[in-house]
Write an enzyme that holds these catalytic residues in place. Sequence first.
Site, short mmCIF file in Angstrom:
data_model
loop_
_atom_site.label_atom_id
_atom_site.label_comp_id
_atom_site.label_asym_id
_atom_site.label_seq_id
_atom_site.Cartn_x
_atom_site.Cartn_y
_atom_site.Cartn_z
N VAL A 11 1.10 -0.78 0.35
CA VAL A 11 0.05 0.07 -0.44
C VAL A 11 0.87 1.48 0.07
O VAL A 11 0.49 2.30 -1.27
CB VAL A 11 -0.75 0.01 1.62
CG1 VAL A 11 -1.80 1.37 1.31
CG2 VAL A 11 -1.44 -1.24 0.92
N ASP A 30 10.44 4.64 5.67
CA ASP A 30 10.24 3.13 6.84
C ASP A 30 12.14 2.80 7.50
O ASP A 30 12.87 2.96 6.98
CB ASP A 30 10.46 2.02 5.48
CG ASP A 30 9.71 0.86 5.66
OD1 ASP A 30 8.98 -0.10 5.01
OD2 ASP A 30 10.25 0.17 6.91
N ARG A 163 -5.60 -4.59 -5.63
CA ARG A 163 -5.06 -5.53 -6.05
C ARG A 163 -3.89 -5.82 -5.55
O ARG A 163 -3.30 -5.23 -6.85
CB ARG A 163 -6.38 -6.33 -6.47
CG ARG A 163 -7.79 -6.73 -6.57
CD ARG A 163 -8.63 -6.61 -7.60
NE ARG A 163 -8.74 -5.62 -7.83
CZ ARG A 163 -9.03 -5.79 -9.50
NH1 ARG A 163 -9.58 -7.08 -9.78
NH2 ARG A 163 -9.00 -4.44 -10.46
N GLU A 164 -3.28 -6.71 -5.48
CA GLU A 164 -1.87 -7.09 -5.40
C GLU A 164 -1.77 -7.35 -7.00
O GLU A 164 -2.56 -7.94 -7.57
CB GLU A 164 -1.63 -8.52 -4.91
CG GLU A 164 -1.87 -8.16 -3.76
CD GLU A 164 -0.54 -9.09 -2.47
OE1 GLU A 164 0.05 -9.88 -2.82
OE2 GLU A 164 -0.50 -8.48 -1.58
N CYS A 287 -5.13 -10.79 2.58
CA CYS A 287 -6.68 -9.40 3.60
C CYS A 287 -8.03 -9.79 3.63
O CYS A 287 -7.87 -9.95 4.68
CB CYS A 287 -6.45 -8.73 2.47
SG CYS A 287 -5.16 -7.45 1.47
N LYS A 347 -2.57 -15.98 -5.81
CA LYS A 347 -3.00 -15.40 -7.18
C LYS A 347 -1.95 -14.78 -8.54
O LYS A 347 -1.05 -14.77 -8.07
CB LYS A 347 -3.89 -13.71 -6.95
CG LYS A 347 -3.47 -13.04 -6.68
CD LYS A 347 -4.39 -12.24 -6.63
CE LYS A 347 -4.29 -10.82 -7.26
NZ LYS A 347 -5.35 -9.80 -7.03
#
Length: 479
Positions: A11, A30, A163-164, A287, A347
């Site tokens: 994200v 980060d 969505r990935e 998720c 996926k």
Amino acid sequence: MRATVIGTGYVGTVTGACLAYVGHRVTCVDTDEVKIARLRSGESVIYEPFLEELLLLAAARGGIDFQTELAGPAAESDVIFIAVGTPPLPSGEADLSYLETAARSIGAAMDGTRFRVVVNKSTVPVGSGNLVEALVREGIADARPGERRHIRFGVASNPEFLREGCALADSLYPDRIVIGASDEESLGIMRQLYQPLVEQSFEAPHGVPRPAGLSNVPLFTTTLTSAEMIKYAANAFLAMKIGFANEIANICERVGAEAPEVMTGIGLDSRIGKKFLNPGLGWGGSCFGKDIQSLLHTAREYGYESRLLQASLDVNTAQRQMVIQKLQEKLYILKGRTIGLLGLAFKPDTDDLRDAPSLHIAERLLAMGARVKAYDPIAMNACREQRPDLKIRYCESAGDLAQESDALVVVTEWQEFRTLDLAGLAGRMATRILVDGRNLYTPEAAAAAGFDYTGIGRMTRTRTADQREAGAAPGVARH
Ligand code: UGA
């Protein structure tokens, strides 16, 4: 505008890249120095089509940089996004420790020079907006006790629906943007930030073409709590829709109907819609399972037991087991058999293995004494690294996978699997069994290639042919 994004996972990185691409000045922060070093050298830390190219384009447009220190960028920003992980705890509750640290650090970095919006983009339990506000205030009070009355900020919730695998298209051309906030000043700043996306006024990057006819994206403003709930409700509904397709497919298989035809038939009803109705061997990913667990947990905190959400989890677990049953029906004994998994990622177009059905299936098969081979175009290294306990033999190609295998199982519908030479694969196998967990092939094509084929919710070739001859096949009547 100037924005800071905390967290460089899916994200955070995608949000940062897209906001910079449409013209904002963005810093991604980060604490992981290795990730930041890789991002600085132009390397994406996640596998997402076209992301590295978009990061380059973003640097040339609004400008994007990567830092391990939050204080400097946060002090200069109008908007500070929190996009850190909220992994599930064993209880199903979301672990908010990263979010809490981020919120306190934001508070510590603030001064009185401007109004800032702290935006929650992580998926957080309902009510977390209030928590973020309290923690930012604590951070301010600890760092600048004397100035706290002059430091102004608002808190907003801006859930993410990407969505990935198609994260960039989902972010640049979203179905909607949802912003929950309790004050007009925050809403005004968020509207300004998202204006290029709402008006679609930016030039589409060549690798992520704009959908035909898209000229405006709805921006929906709500209360903080509704925005937080929208995220959970959307994922719960999508998972339930897939679970429904799987349940109907299982009934189709028994009564002799073709699930893909049934799904097309119901999906044409605009109230139902055709997306997310592909039956398969169960949904996976980081998720759906996590978010449904978290929503169930929240409901329980209020004394409510959601039977529908629980059923959605249960039918998905059972669906993964379906593959084992189908292999047992064909091979009887699985001990000592060699099973080839076509695909490992949860996926296509990602190397993400979180809650991937492949891992569950491999675990079960290995526990039953089968030998497991696998081929995945992208996710094999990730699987080797993350699951050294799984004694999987990794193959260089689908052909290598088929060699001497007793059965092939399609686990992930990678594009390259659609055009495989099925007859060539069948010719290499010890027993020509194909369990098509994603209904990638037609039963006819698989049978013509020499396979004993079984899909999800599909009739066998013979029954299909018999029914068609008898004129009973659905889809024959045309208007
Ligand atoms: C999902 C949601 O689709 C996003 O809107 C959301 O932002 C994201 O979760 C999140 O909360 O971060 P994602 O997990 O990346 O996105 O992947 P999906 O494309 O939704 O697929 C999830 C799983 O459902 C996959 O295992 C996929 O194979 C399976 N699936 C999907 C089916 O079995 N059948 C379908 O018809 C569609």
